[in-house]
Design a protein around this motif. Structure first.
Motif, PDB file in Angstrom:
ATOM      1  N   ARG A 299       0.796  -1.228   0.000  1.00 45.05           N
ATOM      2  CA  ARG A 299       0.000   0.000   0.000  1.00 45.05           C
ATOM      3  C   ARG A 299       0.827   1.277   0.000  1.00 45.05           C
ATOM      4  O   ARG A 299       0.335   2.341   0.377  1.00 45.05           O
ATOM      5  CB  ARG A 299      -0.979   0.011   1.181  1.00 45.05           C
ATOM      6  N   TYR A 300       2.054   1.194  -0.449  1.00 40.50           N
ATOM      7  CA  TYR A 300       2.860   2.404  -0.611  1.00 40.50           C
ATOM      8  C   TYR A 300       2.679   2.933  -2.038  1.00 40.50           C
ATOM      9  O   TYR A 300       2.410   2.158  -2.962  1.00 40.50           O
ATOM     10  CB  TYR A 300       4.335   2.106  -0.347  1.00 40.50           C
ATOM     11  N   PRO A 301       2.837   4.227  -2.238  1.00 38.90           N
ATOM     12  CA  PRO A 301       2.733   4.750  -3.605  1.00 38.90           C
ATOM     13  C   PRO A 301       3.862   4.226  -4.485  1.00 38.90           C
ATOM     14  O   PRO A 301       5.019   4.183  -4.065  1.00 38.90           O
ATOM     15  CB  PRO A 301       2.818   6.269  -3.422  1.00 38.90           C
ATOM     16  N   THR A 302       3.517   3.818  -5.680  1.00 35.42           N
ATOM     17  CA  THR A 302       4.504   3.249  -6.587  1.00 35.42           C
ATOM     18  C   THR A 302       5.054   4.304  -7.532  1.00 35.42           C
ATOM     19  O   THR A 302       4.311   5.165  -8.014  1.00 35.42           O
ATOM     20  CB  THR A 302       3.896   2.096  -7.400  1.00 35.42           C
ATOM     21  N   PRO A 303       6.346   4.247  -7.843  1.00 33.40           N
ATOM     22  CA  PRO A 303       6.926   5.111  -8.877  1.00 33.40           C
ATOM     23  C   PRO A 303       6.859   4.469 -10.258  1.00 33.40           C
ATOM     24  O   PRO A 303       7.444   4.977 -11.208  1.00 33.40           O
ATOM     25  CB  PRO A 303       8.369   5.269  -8.410  1.00 33.40           C
ATOM     26  N   ASN A 304       6.155   3.342 -10.367  1.00 36.97           N
ATOM     27  CA  ASN A 304       6.118   2.521 -11.568  1.00 36.97           C
ATOM     28  C   ASN A 304       4.835   2.817 -12.346  1.00 36.97           C
ATOM     29  O   ASN A 304       3.739   2.437 -11.928  1.00 36.97           O
ATOM     30  CB  ASN A 304       6.181   1.042 -11.154  1.00 36.97           C
ATOM     31  N   ALA A 305       4.949   3.499 -13.479  1.00 46.19           N
ATOM     32  CA  ALA A 305       3.768   3.886 -14.266  1.00 46.19           C
ATOM     33  C   ALA A 305       3.025   2.668 -14.775  1.00 46.19           C
ATOM     34  O   ALA A 305       1.782   2.646 -14.802  1.00 46.19           O
ATOM     35  CB  ALA A 305       4.197   4.775 -15.434  1.00 46.19           C
ATOM     36  N   ALA A 306       3.742   1.647 -15.210  1.00 48.56           N
ATOM     37  CA  ALA A 306       3.101   0.439 -15.740  1.00 48.56           C
ATOM     38  C   ALA A 306       2.333  -0.291 -14.649  1.00 48.56           C
ATOM     39  O   ALA A 306       1.246  -0.838 -14.893  1.00 48.56           O
ATOM     40  CB  ALA A 306       4.147  -0.474 -16.366  1.00 48.56           C
ATOM     41  N   ALA A 307       2.892  -0.324 -13.436  1.00 50.52           N
ATOM     42  CA  ALA A 307       2.185  -0.936 -12.316  1.00 50.52           C
ATOM     43  C   ALA A 307       0.973  -0.109 -11.925  1.00 50.52           C
ATOM     44  O   ALA A 307      -0.107  -0.650 -11.649  1.00 50.52           O
ATOM     45  CB  ALA A 307       3.133  -1.089 -11.127  1.00 50.52           C
ATOM     46  N   LEU A 308       1.130   1.197 -11.889  1.00 48.71           N
ATOM     47  CA  LEU A 308       0.028   2.086 -11.502  1.00 48.71           C
ATOM     48  C   LEU A 308      -1.169   1.903 -12.419  1.00 48.71           C
ATOM     49  O   LEU A 308      -2.326   1.953 -11.979  1.00 48.71           O
ATOM     50  CB  LEU A 308       0.505   3.535 -11.524  1.00 48.71           C
ATOM     51  N   ALA A 309      -0.917   1.668 -13.690  1.00 53.44           N
ATOM     52  CA  ALA A 309      -1.998   1.477 -14.659  1.00 53.44           C
ATOM     53  C   ALA A 309      -2.822   0.228 -14.355  1.00 53.44           C
ATOM     54  O   ALA A 309      -3.979   0.137 -14.780  1.00 53.44           O
ATOM     55  CB  ALA A 309      -1.426   1.397 -16.067  1.00 53.44           C
TER      56      ALA A 309
END
Length: 355
Positions: A299-309
């Motif tokens: 539940r931490y914010p991700t710096p990964n755009a592909a994961a965020l999508a």
């Protein structure tokens, strides 16, 4: 409704709670892999399928050992690498370890999933050109609180650092550097300037406040909130977001004075025995699937755009996980200020806790 495990609950559910235990793949694999990555990580800081997924994809196993704070990581590696391939220091410790020649430069050609990193994290002030580190998560310190016990929104560090209002129900971080820096922010000082006179004011303020503080916690403020042992705590946004799923009476706020941004980084320590496998593991962690699995668990914010999508709206639009941009604009990364500063931070908090 099924409740996802918190960072600590994840490993506790596997029957493992002690720091320093080694995990081998966590997959129940049929045969011992021919090659291993030795991963030194924070407690409960992987996804449910992270280690088994990497082994399945690569044929390389993972031994994961746990540490509880950056100082422990630094001390373990300072005298020479005892055999770790990948470590996860915070941003200022990347600077500190790089200056001490404790990190191996990364080969970006072996990390093609670097393309998945959000533009704002493609470079970093603490690691120009991403020479030594790839972003794993980012986080911000703030105040977690129980809404039914606190009057309004505690949007100032005053309520934990400079007020008797919630005497005996307050928990603050035990991390010396972060606690000193947050107090400097509250006092209107520059946390990235090492100034002994400012630290003297920090010490005086915290000694006055000490009688109102229930505990100096080791990054388990969310557990103290959830159990009802405390009503207001200094903690990371991801930790509070975890327990907000279990208790709707809990909330998180970034104080109006600003706060500390952090980003935990994937690094290969100098002397790593398996650098090629380490690069492969880092590349896997930056994949969309692995990144999403990690984010769903911790539940931490991700710096990964592909994961965020791949994440749902409950994650992407959660103001505890992703605080408002206006609040983040007042936050900054902590810089490495030298060994004298770290010793001074430790001395201040030692004196506060002994007072």
């Amino acid at each position: 409704m099924q409740v996802n495990p918190s960072r600590r609950g994840f490993l506790a559910g596997l029957g493992t709670a002690a720091v320093g235990i080694t995990f081998s793949g966590l997959a129940g694999c049929k045969k011992h892999p021919a090659q291993m990555v030795n991963f030194y990580n924070w407690d409960t800081y992987v996804g449910k399928n992270t280690l088994s997924g990497f082994e399945k994809a690569s044929g390389i196993g993972v031994n994961m050992s746990l540490y509880s704070n950056n100082d422990e990581l630094f001390a373990k590696l300072r005298g020479g690498n005892p055999g770790y391939d990948v470590v996860v220091p915070a941003n200022d410790f990347v600077q500190r370890m790089a200056k001490a020649n404790m990190l191996m430069p990364l080969d970006h050609a072996k990390i093609p999933n670097m393309k998945n990193i959000l533009p704002r994290f493609q470079d970093a002030p603490f690691d120009p050109g991403r020479k030594y580190a790839m972003p794993y998560t980012w986080l911000v310190l703030g105040i977690g609180y129980r809404k039914s016990k606190i009057q309004g929104v505690p949007d100032s560090w005053k309520w934990v650092l400079d007020s008797p209002q919630y005497k005996g129900r307050i928990a603050v971080l035990s991390d010396a550097a972060d606690l000193c820096r947050l107090t400097e922010i509250y006092l209107g000082a520059d946390m990235n300037t090492f100034d002994k006179a400012t630290l003297a004011k920090v010490q005086d303020l915290l000694i006055r406040q000490k009688g109102n503080i229930a505990t100096f916690h080791d990054d388990n403020g969310q557990d103290l909130l959830l159990s009802g042992d405390c009503d207001i705590v200094i903690e990371y946004n991801g930790d509070i977001a975890q327990v907000m799923r279990e208790d709707k009476d809990l909330a998180f706020v970034v104080p109006k004075e600003g706060s500390i941004l952090q980003s935990d980084q994937l690094c290969i320590p100098a002397g790593a025995p398996n650098p090629d496998a380490a690069h492969a593991f880092i590349n896997y962690l930056l994949s969309a699937e692995a990144g999403a699995d990690i984010s769903r668990t911790i539940r931490y914010p991700t710096p990964n755009a592909a994961a965020l999508a791949q994440m749902d709206a409950e994650y992407r639009d959660n103001p505890a996980i992703f605080p408002p941009e206006a609040a983040l604009a007042k936050c900054q990364y902590a810089n490495y200020l030298g060994e004298d500063a770290y010793r001074a931070f430790q001395d201040v908090i030692t004196r506060v806790r002994a007072a």
